[in-house]
Enzyme design. Structure first.
Site, PDB file in Angstrom:
ATOM      1  N   LYS A   1       0.893  -1.237  -0.172  1.00  9.23           N
ATOM      2  CA  LYS A   1       0.050   0.035  -0.083  1.00  9.23           C
ATOM      3  C   LYS A   1       0.681   1.275  -0.017  1.00  9.23           C
ATOM      4  CE  LYS A   1      -4.000  -2.287   2.337  1.00  9.23           C
ATOM      5  NZ  LYS A   1      -5.081  -2.124   3.298  1.00  9.23           N
TER       6      LYS A   1
ATOM      7  N   TYR B   1     -12.307  -2.285  -3.963  1.00 11.50           N
ATOM      8  CA  TYR B   1     -12.917  -2.258  -2.688  1.00 11.50           C
ATOM      9  C   TYR B   1     -14.470  -2.194  -2.504  1.00 11.50           C
ATOM     10  CZ  TYR B   1      -8.375  -2.388  -0.429  1.00 11.50           C
ATOM     11  OH  TYR B   1      -6.904  -2.533  -0.243  1.00 11.50           O
TER      12      TYR B   1
ATOM     13  N   ASN C   1      -2.403  -0.467   6.367  1.00 12.02           N
ATOM     14  CA  ASN C   1      -1.763  -1.506   7.065  1.00 12.02           C
ATOM     15  C   ASN C   1      -0.817  -2.334   6.325  1.00 12.02           C
ATOM     16  OD1 ASN C   1      -3.735  -2.643   5.354  1.00 12.02           O
ATOM     17  ND2 ASN C   1      -4.856  -3.948   6.762  1.00 12.02           N
TER      18      ASN C   1
ATOM     19  N   HIS D   1      -2.175  -5.742   1.402  1.00 12.74           N
ATOM     20  CA  HIS D   1      -3.433  -6.486   1.145  1.00 12.74           C
ATOM     21  C   HIS D   1      -3.032  -7.696   0.748  1.00 12.74           C
ATOM     22  CE1 HIS D   1      -7.338  -7.385  -0.360  1.00 12.74           C
ATOM     23  NE2 HIS D   1      -6.729  -7.732  -1.597  1.00 12.74           N
TER      24      HIS D   1
ATOM     25  N   GLU E   1      -9.293 -10.717  -8.236  1.00 11.41           N
ATOM     26  CA  GLU E   1      -8.146  -9.568  -7.775  1.00 11.41           C
ATOM     27  C   GLU E   1      -6.942  -9.711  -8.806  1.00 11.41           C
ATOM     28  OE1 GLU E   1      -7.442  -9.793  -3.654  1.00 11.41           O
ATOM     29  OE2 GLU E   1      -9.750  -9.114  -3.321  1.00 11.41           O
TER      30      GLU E   1
HETATM   31  P1  CMP Z   1      -7.186  -4.959   3.076  1.00  4.40           P
HETATM   32  O1  CMP Z   1      -6.501  -6.346   3.224  1.00  4.40           O
HETATM   33  O2  CMP Z   1      -6.423  -4.258   2.025  1.00  4.40           O
HETATM   34  O3  CMP Z   1      -8.701  -5.094   2.948  1.00  4.40           O
HETATM   35  C1  CMP Z   1      -9.717  -4.199   3.220  1.00  4.40           C
HETATM   36  C2  CMP Z   1      -8.967  -3.172   3.958  1.00  4.40           C
HETATM   37  O4  CMP Z   1      -9.960  -2.211   4.744  1.00  4.40           O
HETATM   38  C3  CMP Z   1      -8.170  -3.709   4.879  1.00  4.40           C
HETATM   39  O5  CMP Z   1      -7.084  -4.073   4.424  1.00  4.40           O
HETATM   40  C4  CMP Z   1      -7.840  -2.322   5.817  1.00  4.40           C
HETATM   41  O6  CMP Z   1      -6.878  -1.510   5.449  1.00  4.40           O
HETATM   42  C5  CMP Z   1      -9.227  -1.968   5.733  1.00  4.40           C
HETATM   43  N1  CMP Z   1     -10.086  -2.025   7.128  1.00  4.40           N
HETATM   44  C6  CMP Z   1     -10.782  -2.858   7.294  1.00  4.40           C
HETATM   45  N2  CMP Z   1     -11.287  -2.829   8.522  1.00  4.40           N
HETATM   46  C7  CMP Z   1     -11.067  -1.355   8.849  1.00  4.40           C
HETATM   47  C8  CMP Z   1     -11.450  -0.654  10.045  1.00  4.40           C
HETATM   48  N3  CMP Z   1     -12.415  -1.000  10.945  1.00  4.40           N
HETATM   49  N4  CMP Z   1     -11.162   0.521   9.902  1.00  4.40           N
HETATM   50  C9  CMP Z   1     -10.329   1.242   9.036  1.00  4.40           C
HETATM   51  N5  CMP Z   1      -9.995   0.348   7.948  1.00  4.40           N
HETATM   52  C10 CMP Z   1     -10.359  -0.952   7.893  1.00  4.40           C
END
Ligand code: CMP
Length: 140
Positions: A11, A51, A114, A117, A128
């Site tokens: 990311k 998303y 985070n 993904h 994907e």
């Molecule tokens: P990702 O694996 O990219 O898939 C969905 C994304 O949504 C996840 O990682 C997080 O970055 C984001 N996400 C999921 N839950 C939350 C949350 N409660 N608050 C903020 N971001 C979230």
């Protein structure tokens, strides 16, 4: 290819922090073969579609804005049990609870930023992968 591939995106914040190479190394050291790889910037419509499953969630708009804020690395990873094993290597979505030795423990900033993904099912790994790569960009 069902069952032995997963899709990942490193990311924008991890890229800004210069962690792209270190994350790719963790992926290879974890026994994954990288069979497709590109650096790109997602458009707003790309991120909204990718998303789309989260479009009713409170974090959706923030997530779309963040995911379009700079380049990402998109990759397809091959390994037996790829989806589950890669989610273990990523660690939990919330970096505060991500286990020692995981990508998110090492490189995540917060829940949205985070680090990376990973697909959550074999079916989504294929969807994907096709979203980001043409057939002739995958070296399977
Ligand atoms: P990702 O694996 O990219 O898939 C969905 C994304 O949504 C996840 O990682 C997080 O970055 C984001 N996400 C999921 N839950 C939350 C949350 N409660 N608050 C903020 N971001 C979230």
């Amino acid at each position: 290819m069902s069952g032995n591939i997963t899709f990942t995106m490193i990311k924008p914040m991890a890229m800004r922090n210069g962690a792209g190479g270190a994350i790719l190394k963790m992926i290879q050291d974890g026994g994954f073969e990288i069979i497709a790889l590109k650096m790109k910037q997602m458009s707003k419509s790309d991120a909204e579609e990718f998303y789309g499953i989260h479009k009713d969630k409170p974090f959706y708009e923030n997530l779309v804005e963040f995911m379009t804020s700079g380049p990402i690395i998109a990759a397809v990873l091959k390994k037996d049990n790829a989806v589950e094993d890669y989610r273990k290597l990523l660690g939990s979505t919330n970096p505060e609870t991500a286990e020692e030795g995981t990508i998110r423990r090492a490189f995540a900033t917060n829940m949205t930023m985070n680090a990376a993904h990973g697909s959550d099912s074999d079916e989504n790994a294929i969807i994907e992968t096709k979203f980001h790569f043409k057939d002739d960009e995958i070296f399977n």
